[in-house]
Write a protein that holds these residues in place. Sequence first.
Motif, mmCIF file in Angstrom:
data_model
loop_
_atom_site.group_PDB
_atom_site.id
_atom_site.type_symbol
_atom_site.label_atom_id
_atom_site.label_comp_id
_atom_site.label_asym_id
_atom_site.label_seq_id
_atom_site.Cartn_x
_atom_site.Cartn_y
_atom_site.Cartn_z
ATOM 1 N N UNK A 59 0.810 -1.224 0.000
ATOM 2 C CA UNK A 59 0.000 0.000 0.000
ATOM 3 C C UNK A 59 0.843 1.273 0.000
ATOM 4 N N UNK A 60 2.114 1.167 0.385
ATOM 5 C CA UNK A 60 2.955 2.358 0.514
ATOM 6 C C UNK A 60 3.063 3.124 -0.803
ATOM 7 N N UNK A 61 3.003 4.427 -0.711
ATOM 8 C CA UNK A 61 3.150 5.319 -1.859
ATOM 9 C C UNK A 61 3.991 6.517 -1.439
ATOM 10 N N UNK A 62 4.563 7.178 -2.420
ATOM 11 C CA UNK A 62 5.236 8.456 -2.182
ATOM 12 C C UNK A 62 4.247 9.569 -2.476
ATOM 13 N N UNK A 63 4.215 10.556 -1.615
ATOM 14 C CA UNK A 63 3.320 11.700 -1.783
ATOM 15 C C UNK A 63 4.153 12.971 -1.911
ATOM 16 N N UNK A 64 4.214 13.503 -3.118
ATOM 17 C CA UNK A 64 5.003 14.713 -3.349
ATOM 18 C C UNK A 64 4.291 15.954 -2.834
ATOM 19 N N UNK A 65 2.980 15.875 -2.680
ATOM 20 C CA UNK A 65 2.212 16.994 -2.125
ATOM 21 C C UNK A 65 1.483 16.499 -0.891
ATOM 22 N N UNK A 66 1.627 17.250 0.193
ATOM 23 C CA UNK A 66 0.995 16.888 1.458
ATOM 24 C C UNK A 66 0.312 18.112 2.050
ATOM 25 N N UNK A 67 -0.547 17.868 3.028
ATOM 26 C CA UNK A 67 -1.227 18.969 3.717
ATOM 27 C C UNK A 67 -0.339 19.486 4.850
ATOM 28 N N UNK A 68 -0.823 20.485 5.567
ATOM 29 C CA UNK A 68 -0.044 21.112 6.638
ATOM 30 C C UNK A 68 -0.082 20.355 7.959
ATOM 31 N N UNK A 69 -0.746 19.222 8.004
ATOM 32 C CA UNK A 69 -0.749 18.411 9.225
ATOM 33 C C UNK A 69 0.493 17.535 9.240
ATOM 34 N N UNK A 70 0.949 17.187 10.438
ATOM 35 C CA UNK A 70 2.123 16.309 10.567
ATOM 36 C C UNK A 70 2.043 15.571 11.891
ATOM 37 N N UNK A 71 2.729 14.439 11.984
ATOM 38 C CA UNK A 71 2.744 13.743 13.278
ATOM 39 C C UNK A 71 3.440 14.597 14.328
ATOM 40 N N UNK A 72 2.964 14.490 15.546
ATOM 41 C CA UNK A 72 3.581 15.215 16.647
ATOM 42 C C UNK A 72 4.870 14.540 17.088
ATOM 43 N N UNK A 73 5.571 15.197 17.977
ATOM 44 C CA UNK A 73 6.855 14.687 18.459
ATOM 45 C C UNK A 73 6.706 13.325 19.137
ATOM 46 N N UNK A 74 5.676 13.166 19.973
ATOM 47 C CA UNK A 74 5.491 11.898 20.693
ATOM 48 C C UNK A 74 5.226 10.753 19.720
ATOM 49 N N UNK A 75 4.407 10.986 18.709
ATOM 50 C CA UNK A 75 4.126 9.942 17.712
ATOM 51 C C UNK A 75 5.400 9.576 16.951
ATOM 52 N N UNK A 76 6.160 10.583 16.559
ATOM 53 C CA UNK A 76 7.414 10.339 15.845
ATOM 54 C C UNK A 76 8.391 9.563 16.729
ATOM 55 N N UNK A 77 8.494 9.924 17.986
ATOM 56 C CA UNK A 77 9.389 9.227 18.913
ATOM 57 C C UNK A 77 8.994 7.759 19.080
ATOM 58 N N UNK A 78 7.684 7.471 19.149
ATOM 59 C CA UNK A 78 7.230 6.079 19.263
ATOM 60 C C UNK A 78 7.646 5.268 18.037
ATOM 61 N N UNK A 79 7.508 5.867 16.863
ATOM 62 C CA UNK A 79 7.886 5.162 15.642
ATOM 63 C C UNK A 79 9.391 4.894 15.605
ATOM 64 N N UNK A 80 10.167 5.891 15.964
ATOM 65 C CA UNK A 80 11.626 5.718 15.947
ATOM 66 C C UNK A 80 12.051 4.689 16.997
ATOM 67 N N UNK A 81 11.403 4.670 18.150
ATOM 68 C CA UNK A 81 11.728 3.685 19.184
ATOM 69 C C UNK A 81 11.486 2.262 18.689
ATOM 70 N N UNK A 82 10.524 2.084 17.791
ATOM 71 C CA UNK A 82 10.228 0.738 17.289
ATOM 72 C C UNK A 82 11.296 0.233 16.326
ATOM 73 N N UNK A 83 12.217 1.075 15.912
ATOM 74 C CA UNK A 83 13.289 0.654 15.003
ATOM 75 C C UNK A 83 14.352 -0.179 15.719
ATOM 76 N N UNK A 84 14.132 -0.498 16.967
ATOM 77 C CA UNK A 84 15.058 -1.289 17.765
ATOM 78 C C UNK A 84 15.325 -2.656 17.141
#
Length: 191
Positions: free
Chosen positions: A13-38
């Motif tokens: 399902x993954x796609x590249x999106x060259x145009x995105x809206x002004x919403x973005x994941x918050x710091x806590x959400x990003x940190x959870x994702x990066x922590x899962x890279x263990x």
Amino acid sequence: MSQKPPVQAAVEARRSYSKVTDEAPGQAELERMIASLVSLPDHSGLRPWRFIALRGAARDRLGHGLAAAAKTDPEKYVSKARRAPLVIAIVVSPRPSDKVPLWEQEAVASGAAHTLALLLHEAGWGVIWRTGELTRKKAVRKALGIKKPEYLLGWLYVGGIPPRNKTPKPRKPLQVERHLTTLVSGPEARR
């Protein structure tokens, strides 16, 4: 008919999106994702990578660094750096090792970036991995505070998926026979 495993469905399902809206994941959400890279494959557990999150005016540093590397007016590159509300710089951070060569450490960093992009996409965010001829220029590293031996692999541009892009076009099937070779042993290998 059996259902696809969740990881396979996410990869397909993954796609590249060259145009995105002004919403973005918050710091806590990003940190959870990066922590899962263990659990990433990583010879000797060196973790030779890191990310730099750029939001708001911090994205201008990237734009100014790109402009300095291109020896041109910053306006064009600042605009490019602001195409997404969150820009994540992908940094190879080599570790001294007698067992793990630089190319392998770069492969791990690339895997970390790709996996993060997949996690972001699976969470509903639009992502595109951007690179270019200026990626490894000194002015760009300097603008982001990256000192040798570290270097950049590019940037993940992250934002909301515009409503018109929620249903992407189907992709052409992969010709597996072009990308998979099977070596055989025994009598059939001698033919």
